[in-house]
Design a protein around this motif. Sequence first.
Motif, PDB file in Angstrom:
ATOM      1  N   VAL A  11       0.846  -1.185   0.000  1.00 16.67           N
ATOM      2  CA  VAL A  11       0.000   0.000   0.000  1.00 16.67           C
ATOM      3  C   VAL A  11       0.885   1.241   0.000  1.00 16.67           C
ATOM      4  CG1 VAL A  11      -0.181   0.055   2.512  1.00 16.67           C
ATOM      5  CG2 VAL A  11      -1.990   1.096   1.126  1.00 16.67           C
ATOM      6  N   GLN A  12       0.393   2.307  -0.564  1.00 16.49           N
ATOM      7  CA  GLN A  12       1.143   3.559  -0.547  1.00 16.49           C
ATOM      8  C   GLN A  12       0.994   4.239   0.806  1.00 16.49           C
ATOM      9  OE1 GLN A  12      -0.235   5.863  -3.914  1.00 16.49           O
ATOM     10  NE2 GLN A  12       1.378   5.024  -5.226  1.00 16.49           N
ATOM     11  N   ALA A  13       1.972   5.058   1.128  1.00 13.38           N
ATOM     12  CA  ALA A  13       1.915   5.836   2.365  1.00 13.38           C
ATOM     13  C   ALA A  13       0.618   6.646   2.402  1.00 13.38           C
ATOM     14  CB  ALA A  13       3.119   6.749   2.466  1.00 13.38           C
ATOM     15  N   GLY A  14      -0.003   6.658   3.576  1.00 12.74           N
ATOM     16  CA  GLY A  14      -1.275   7.329   3.737  1.00 12.74           C
ATOM     17  C   GLY A  14      -2.479   6.437   3.514  1.00 12.74           C
ATOM     18  N   GLY A  15      -2.239   5.261   2.998  1.00 14.53           N
ATOM     19  CA  GLY A  15      -3.315   4.328   2.716  1.00 14.53           C
ATOM     20  C   GLY A  15      -3.730   3.522   3.931  1.00 14.53           C
ATOM     21  N   SER A  16      -4.644   2.580   3.695  1.00 14.62           N
ATOM     22  CA  SER A  16      -5.206   1.765   4.774  1.00 14.62           C
ATOM     23  C   SER A  16      -5.205   0.288   4.413  1.00 14.62           C
ATOM     24  CB  SER A  16      -6.649   2.195   5.068  1.00 14.62           C
ATOM     25  OG  SER A  16      -6.712   3.522   5.507  1.00 14.62           O
ATOM     26  N   LEU A  17      -5.129  -0.521   5.447  1.00 17.63           N
ATOM     27  CA  LEU A  17      -5.296  -1.964   5.316  1.00 17.63           C
ATOM     28  C   LEU A  17      -6.025  -2.464   6.556  1.00 17.63           C
ATOM     29  CD1 LEU A  17      -1.802  -3.279   4.112  1.00 17.63           C
ATOM     30  CD2 LEU A  17      -3.919  -3.308   2.788  1.00 17.63           C
ATOM     31  N   ARG A  18      -6.741  -3.566   6.413  1.00 18.13           N
ATOM     32  CA  ARG A  18      -7.332  -4.225   7.565  1.00 18.13           C
ATOM     33  C   ARG A  18      -6.841  -5.663   7.615  1.00 18.13           C
ATOM     34  NH1 ARG A  18     -13.538  -5.547   9.471  1.00 18.13           N
ATOM     35  NH2 ARG A  18     -13.384  -7.113   7.817  1.00 18.13           N
ATOM     36  N   VAL A  63       1.475   3.699  17.065  1.00 19.73           N
ATOM     37  CA  VAL A  63       0.327   3.491  16.192  1.00 19.73           C
ATOM     38  C   VAL A  63      -0.953   4.116  16.727  1.00 19.73           C
ATOM     39  CG1 VAL A  63       1.356   1.325  15.386  1.00 19.73           C
ATOM     40  CG2 VAL A  63      -0.421   1.268  17.152  1.00 19.73           C
ATOM     41  N   LYS A  64      -0.914   4.692  17.900  1.00 21.98           N
ATOM     42  CA  LYS A  64      -2.117   5.304  18.483  1.00 21.98           C
ATOM     43  C   LYS A  64      -2.679   6.375  17.561  1.00 21.98           C
ATOM     44  CE  LYS A  64      -1.482   4.495  23.414  1.00 21.98           C
ATOM     45  NZ  LYS A  64      -1.107   5.068  24.736  1.00 21.98           N
ATOM     46  N   GLY A  65      -3.991   6.336  17.404  1.00 24.06           N
ATOM     47  CA  GLY A  65      -4.651   7.290  16.535  1.00 24.06           C
ATOM     48  C   GLY A  65      -4.671   6.867  15.082  1.00 24.06           C
ATOM     49  N   ARG A  66      -3.914   5.831  14.747  1.00 24.47           N
ATOM     50  CA  ARG A  66      -3.886   5.345  13.352  1.00 24.47           C
ATOM     51  C   ARG A  66      -4.383   3.899  13.235  1.00 24.47           C
ATOM     52  NH1 ARG A  66       0.795   4.738  10.780  1.00 24.47           N
ATOM     53  NH2 ARG A  66       2.005   4.276  12.653  1.00 24.47           N
ATOM     54  N   PHE A  67      -4.054   3.072  14.208  1.00 21.96           N
ATOM     55  CA  PHE A  67      -4.445   1.658  14.180  1.00 21.96           C
ATOM     56  C   PHE A  67      -5.508   1.413  15.249  1.00 21.96           C
ATOM     57  CE2 PHE A  67      -0.165  -0.305  12.581  1.00 21.96           C
ATOM     58  CZ  PHE A  67      -0.146   0.599  11.530  1.00 21.96           C
ATOM     59  N   THR A  68      -6.386   0.472  14.965  1.00 23.94           N
ATOM     60  CA  THR A  68      -7.409   0.085  15.932  1.00 23.94           C
ATOM     61  C   THR A  68      -7.588  -1.422  15.925  1.00 23.94           C
ATOM     62  OG1 THR A  68      -8.597   2.171  15.607  1.00 23.94           O
ATOM     63  CG2 THR A  68      -9.782   0.377  16.686  1.00 23.94           C
ATOM     64  N   ILE A  69      -7.477  -2.020  17.108  1.00 22.79           N
ATOM     65  CA  ILE A  69      -7.728  -3.445  17.238  1.00 22.79           C
ATOM     66  C   ILE A  69      -9.189  -3.655  17.640  1.00 22.79           C
ATOM     67  CG2 ILE A  69      -7.021  -3.537  19.670  1.00 22.79           C
ATOM     68  CD1 ILE A  69      -5.853  -6.331  19.106  1.00 22.79           C
ATOM     69  N   SER A  70      -9.785  -4.711  17.104  1.00 19.31           N
ATOM     70  CA  SER A  70     -11.154  -5.049  17.477  1.00 19.31           C
ATOM     71  C   SER A  70     -11.308  -6.567  17.342  1.00 19.31           C
ATOM     72  CB  SER A  70     -12.170  -4.326  16.593  1.00 19.31           C
ATOM     73  OG  SER A  70     -12.013  -4.716  15.229  1.00 19.31           O
ATOM     74  N   MET A  82      -5.718  -0.480  10.022  1.00 22.18           N
ATOM     75  CA  MET A  82      -4.523   0.360   9.948  1.00 22.18           C
ATOM     76  C   MET A  82      -4.773   1.485   8.950  1.00 22.18           C
ATOM     77  SD  MET A  82      -1.538  -2.568   9.975  1.00 22.18           S
ATOM     78  CE  MET A  82      -1.922  -3.127   8.333  1.00 22.18           C
ATOM     79  N   ASN A  83      -4.782   2.701   9.458  1.00 20.10           N
ATOM     80  CA  ASN A  83      -4.990   3.884   8.628  1.00 20.10           C
ATOM     81  C   ASN A  83      -3.743   4.759   8.648  1.00 20.10           C
ATOM     82  OD1 ASN A  83      -7.679   3.053   8.228  1.00 20.10           O
ATOM     83  ND2 ASN A  83      -8.354   4.168  10.054  1.00 20.10           N
ATOM     84  N   SER A  84      -3.673   5.669   7.700  1.00 19.94           N
ATOM     85  CA  SER A  84      -2.540   6.610   7.628  1.00 19.94           C
ATOM     86  C   SER A  84      -1.204   5.878   7.727  1.00 19.94           C
ATOM     87  CB  SER A  84      -2.654   7.655   8.744  1.00 19.94           C
ATOM     88  OG  SER A  84      -3.869   8.359   8.653  1.00 19.94           O
ATOM     89  N   THR A 116       1.700 -12.039   8.342  1.00 21.61           N
ATOM     90  CA  THR A 116       1.320 -11.512   7.039  1.00 21.61           C
ATOM     91  C   THR A 116       2.144 -10.255   6.768  1.00 21.61           C
ATOM     92  OG1 THR A 116      -0.565 -10.832   5.654  1.00 21.61           O
ATOM     93  CG2 THR A 116      -0.627 -10.151   7.954  1.00 21.61           C
ATOM     94  N   GLN A 117       2.650 -10.144   5.554  1.00 24.00           N
ATOM     95  CA  GLN A 117       3.547  -9.042   5.207  1.00 24.00           C
ATOM     96  C   GLN A 117       2.745  -7.784   4.891  1.00 24.00           C
ATOM     97  OE1 GLN A 117       7.124  -8.951   4.929  1.00 24.00           O
ATOM     98  NE2 GLN A 117       6.697  -6.739   4.724  1.00 24.00           N
ATOM     99  N   VAL A 118       3.159  -6.692   5.490  1.00 19.07           N
ATOM    100  CA  VAL A 118       2.620  -5.369   5.159  1.00 19.07           C
ATOM    101  C   VAL A 118       3.783  -4.519   4.670  1.00 19.07           C
ATOM    102  CG1 VAL A 118       1.596  -3.257   6.066  1.00 19.07           C
ATOM    103  CG2 VAL A 118       0.720  -5.494   6.790  1.00 19.07           C
ATOM    104  N   THR A 119       3.652  -3.984   3.468  1.00 25.61           N
ATOM    105  CA  THR A 119       4.682  -3.141   2.889  1.00 25.61           C
ATOM    106  C   THR A 119       4.067  -1.799   2.513  1.00 25.61           C
ATOM    107  OG1 THR A 119       5.844  -5.065   1.994  1.00 25.61           O
ATOM    108  CG2 THR A 119       6.426  -2.912   1.093  1.00 25.61           C
ATOM    109  N   VAL A 120       4.645  -0.728   3.044  1.00 27.15           N
ATOM    110  CA  VAL A 120       4.145   0.620   2.776  1.00 27.15           C
ATOM    111  C   VAL A 120       5.191   1.360   1.961  1.00 27.15           C
ATOM    112  CG1 VAL A 120       3.225   2.727   3.759  1.00 27.15           C
ATOM    113  CG2 VAL A 120       2.912   0.556   4.973  1.00 27.15           C
ATOM    114  N   SER A 121       4.829   1.768   0.768  1.00 29.00           N
ATOM    115  CA  SER A 121       5.766   2.467  -0.106  1.00 29.00           C
ATOM    116  C   SER A 121       5.630   3.975   0.088  1.00 29.00           C
ATOM    117  CB  SER A 121       5.507   2.105  -1.559  1.00 29.00           C
ATOM    118  OG  SER A 121       4.215   2.507  -1.942  1.00 29.00           O
ATOM    119  N   SER A 122       6.745   4.662  -0.086  1.00 28.61           N
ATOM    120  CA  SER A 122       6.737   6.127   0.095  1.00 28.61           C
ATOM    121  C   SER A 122       6.403   6.848  -1.191  1.00 28.61           C
ATOM    122  CB  SER A 122       8.104   6.577   0.613  1.00 28.61           C
ATOM    123  OG  SER A 122       9.122   6.170  -0.267  1.00 28.61           O
TER     124      SER A 122
END
Length: 122
Positions: A11-18, A63-70, A82-84, A116-122
């Motif tokens: 995902v690009q920077a600023g994007g989201s994943l769940r 990650v506070k304010g950007r990630f939320t566990i539920s 995961m946001n932002s 699981t791999q998470v890759t954030v591109s700039s």
Amino acid sequence: VQLAESGGGLVQAGGSLRLSCAISGRTFSSYVMGWFRQAPGKEREFVAAITRSGGRRDHADSVKGRFTISRDNAKNTVYLQMNSLKPEDTAVYYCAAGAPRLGARAHEYDYWGQGTQVTVSS
């Protein structure tokens, strides 16, 4: 007990994943659940955790304010929204179960997923 993560990707920077983590083999609602991550060359670090009922949660300062566990006990699944996203969030994300309490360290969790791999591109 088996844990299976899904939802990672590029995902690009600023994007989201769940991320999702499905647990099987035991009563899901009896477990404190957590998410951890490990970047190349770094130690595994805590991301977030949630109590059995979902009534209390804890998130790492990074990650506070950007990630939320539920969690959804009816579906035996825990989520990490995961946001932002930032490039420094790039890591393998692991789901874990069985800690005795919120705030437990990684070695206190009994069960782990494969990651699981998470890759954030700039």
